[in-house]
Enzyme design. Structure first.
Site, PDB file in Angstrom:
ATOM      1  CG  HIS A 284      15.037   0.684 -44.899  1.00 12.12           C
ATOM      2  ND1 HIS A 284      15.314   0.584 -46.193  1.00 12.12           N
ATOM      3  CD2 HIS A 284      15.664  -0.182 -44.191  1.00 12.12           C
ATOM      4  CE1 HIS A 284      16.131  -0.205 -46.369  1.00 12.12           C
ATOM      5  NE2 HIS A 284      16.286  -0.679 -44.953  1.00 12.12           N
TER       6      HIS A 284
ATOM      7  CG  ASP B  49      19.330  -6.472 -48.795  1.00 19.29           C
ATOM      8  OD1 ASP B  49      20.170  -6.267 -48.539  1.00 19.29           O
ATOM      9  OD2 ASP B  49      18.197  -7.288 -48.074  1.00 19.29           O
TER      10      ASP B  49
ATOM     11  CB  SER C 159      10.318  -3.650 -36.532  1.00 21.98           C
ATOM     12  OG  SER C 159      11.574  -4.142 -36.761  1.00 21.98           O
TER      13      SER C 159
ATOM     14  CG  HIS D 269      18.536  -8.673 -44.823  1.00 19.71           C
ATOM     15  ND1 HIS D 269      18.437  -7.419 -45.560  1.00 19.71           N
ATOM     16  CD2 HIS D 269      18.515  -8.623 -43.351  1.00 19.71           C
ATOM     17  CE1 HIS D 269      18.317  -6.457 -44.490  1.00 19.71           C
ATOM     18  NE2 HIS D 269      18.208  -7.327 -43.214  1.00 19.71           N
TER      19      HIS D 269
END
Length: 557
Positions: A81, A198, A237, A369
């Site tokens: 992103h 998503d 991350s 997700h």
């Protein structure tokens, strides 16, 4: 005269990446003279992209409309992103708007590329709105595998578009609060024109477990591995995951070492900004490891996806300068292989096991997700008129469209689009009205976009069949052959064992040259073609192989 409602223009939604693939997310929203860009990610090369380091989006459309582009609005700090920002900002230098941690991670990237001074950045809080041209964008609190993720409500003259970004519904997040479901519901009451949601986990039924469940697994593993050194590989991350490893280390009296450049960068940023709670004196430098017994050490490292240059795969292959795997080490993989990455991951697991390490990869990861029930929840709250599945491969988008229809969105209001499609939506109608370039641009070393499909095709050809170079020297004016033809083989055959083949190939090339020169045809282009054709035919008959043939003709006085 007041304009009639039926004349209201639609807002254009233009994905420039992130559809038909997981990664390289970037979408432009356009209304009259305003364009905003949501996210600007990269993707990693596929197996057939030989020598390519990264793939970044093609932003030709934004360059052509640069006067309209008002800014980048970023949902969260993952590479898919934000990774392309340093490359894209060189051409499209507009301000970046994002939450605190996301801006912190972006600033690290900008520093590396010397773009910090020339790039405007603004930190946005949840619930805050920004006005860019005729758009108003509100940041909504969301949960994901990195802190400070946001969903976006984009208020346009044509209606409200809700973009979830990457999200899950986590009622017990490690850092921060639960996703702001109330705000999604309020927007639903106002009326949502389109939902862009998503699709990564849309094939999985049920709910995604909370990030906290991984903490319990870590505690159990730490308790069971009280006599061994523990090495945990995860995504750099995933700040919340690192926090939980640190919590377990603190509980069991271990020191923490961090290894891997991206891991060090992100954790430094996160702790400076207060997104990681570090007990004092728990961190030690890699050099200090030798001062502690193995059972007092936890190593947090990159390489959970088997990337060749990352720290853990280098340890597994015995090429890491400072750390070697010992029998009895416990290695935890705290991630699942990205689709297509299974092979390198299992190779690393096999290498570690052969060195006597105990490798654990069950229950050590939860996804960031949403699964089906969470996606349904967002549809139930926002009640959009149009459904536009994003962030997924084609099969994910198909499954998502089916789910949207089960949630009451009419089939004709569900749009599966491709990167480059221009979808125009208004309250009256919606449809694809055009196409813009969106192929993806290859980054190879310092070169951006200088390797295209033709170069890749040559690399493929070379990698499959090798190369033959044919060198001939002619005398100027008379075109007598002074030396050659000499043939050099690279990656085609081992010359010493194929002398007959090479001798015959020379004869074939000599005949082709004689044929050209006897007709007084000294056009080099034609000569080269004749050499290529005749040699290629001969080699195919003899070997059923098609090497690349490169004729070189030189002239001397």
């Amino acid at each position: 005269m007041k304009e009639n409602l039926t004349d209201v223009k639609g807002v254009k939604i233009i994905p420039l990446g992130g559809l038909e693939q997981i990664g390289m997310n970037i979408t432009a929203f356009e209304y009259e003279d305003s364009i905003i860009v949501v996210d600007c990610g990269l993707s990693f090369p596929e197996d057939d992209m030989l020598g390519i380091d990264l793939v970044i989006p093609d932003v030709t459309y934004l360059k052509e409309n640069i006067s309209k582009v008002k800014g980048f609005v970023i949902t969260h700090g993952h590479e898919d992103h934000i990774g392309a920002l340093p490359y894209i900002l060189r051409d499209i230098n507009v301000p970046i708007y994002a939450t605190k941690l996301t801006i912190g991670i972006i600033e690290n990237k900008l520093k590396e590329h010397n773009l910090l001074k020339s790039t405007k950045r603004k930190v946005i809080k949840y619930g805050q709105s920004i006005n860019l041209g005729c758009f108003r964008i509100e940041f909504i609190r969301s949960n994901h595998s990195i802190a400070d993720a946001a969903a976006l409500a984009i208020f346009t003259p044509a209606g409200i578009i809700v973009h979830t970004g990457d999200f899950k519904v986590d009622y017990t997040p490690v850092f921060g609060s639960t996703i702001d479901l109330q705000r999604f519901g309020e927007l639903g009451k106002k009326g949502v024109l389109a939902l862009m949601c998503d699709s990564t986990n849309v094939e999985r039924p049920g709910y995604t477990p909370s990030e906290k469940t991984v903490g319990k697994t870590f505690d159990n593993i730490f308790a069971e591995s009280s006599r061994s050194r523990i090495i945990v590989a995860t995504f750099a991350s995933n700040v919340d995951r690192v926090q939980q490893i640190i919590n377990s280390a603190d509980k069991y009296g271990r020191k923490v070492v961090i290894e891997g450049r991206s891991m060090v960068n992100i954790i430094t940023t996160a702790s400076e900004l207060g997104y990681i709670n570090m007990p004092s004196n728990i961190m030690i430098d890699i050099e200090q490891m030798k001062n502690y017994p193995d059972e007092k050490i936890v190593l947090i490292t990159t390489g959970s996806q088997g990337e060749a240059m990352a720290a853990l795969p280098r340890m597994a292959a015995s090429i890491h300068k400072k750390i070697s795997i010992k029998p009895g080490d416990t290695v935890i993989f705290s991630s699942t292989p990205i689709p297509g990455n299974e092979k390198p991951v299992f190779k690393v697991i096999n290498d570690l096991s052969m060195k006597g390490a105990k490798v654990i990869f069950q229950d050590t990861h939860v996804s960031g997700h949403a699964c089906q029930e969470e996606i349904k929840l967002i549809y139930a709250l926002t009640k959009p008129k149009y459904a536009i599945p994003v962030h997924g491969e084609y099969r994910h988008l198909m499954k998502h469209a089916e789910l949207a229809q089960n949630m009451g969105i009419p089939k004709e209001n569900t749009f599966i689009i491709s990167s480059g499609d221009v979808l125009e939506v208004s309250d009256q109608k919606a449809g694809v009205v055009g196409k813009v370039p969106a192929q993806g641009i290859f980054v190879d070393g310092l070169g951006v976009g200088d390797v295209g499909n033709i170069v890749l095709r040559d690399r493929q050809h070379l990698s499959e069949n090798g190369l033959l170079i044919v060198v001939v020297t002619l005398e100027k004016y008379t075109n007598q052959i002074l030396s050659g033809p000499d043939i050099v083989s690279r990656g085609f055959v081992y010359v010493r064992e194929s002398e007959n083949l090479m001798d015959e190939a020379r004869i074939v090339v000599s005949d082709a040259l004689d044929k050209c020169l006897s007709k007084n045809n000294a056009d080099w282009g034609k000569m080269k073609n004749e050499i290529k054709d005749s040699l290629s035919d001969y080699l195919w008959k003899k070997t059923k192989r098609n090497p690349m043939i490169l004729p070189i003709i030189m002239e001397v006085n």
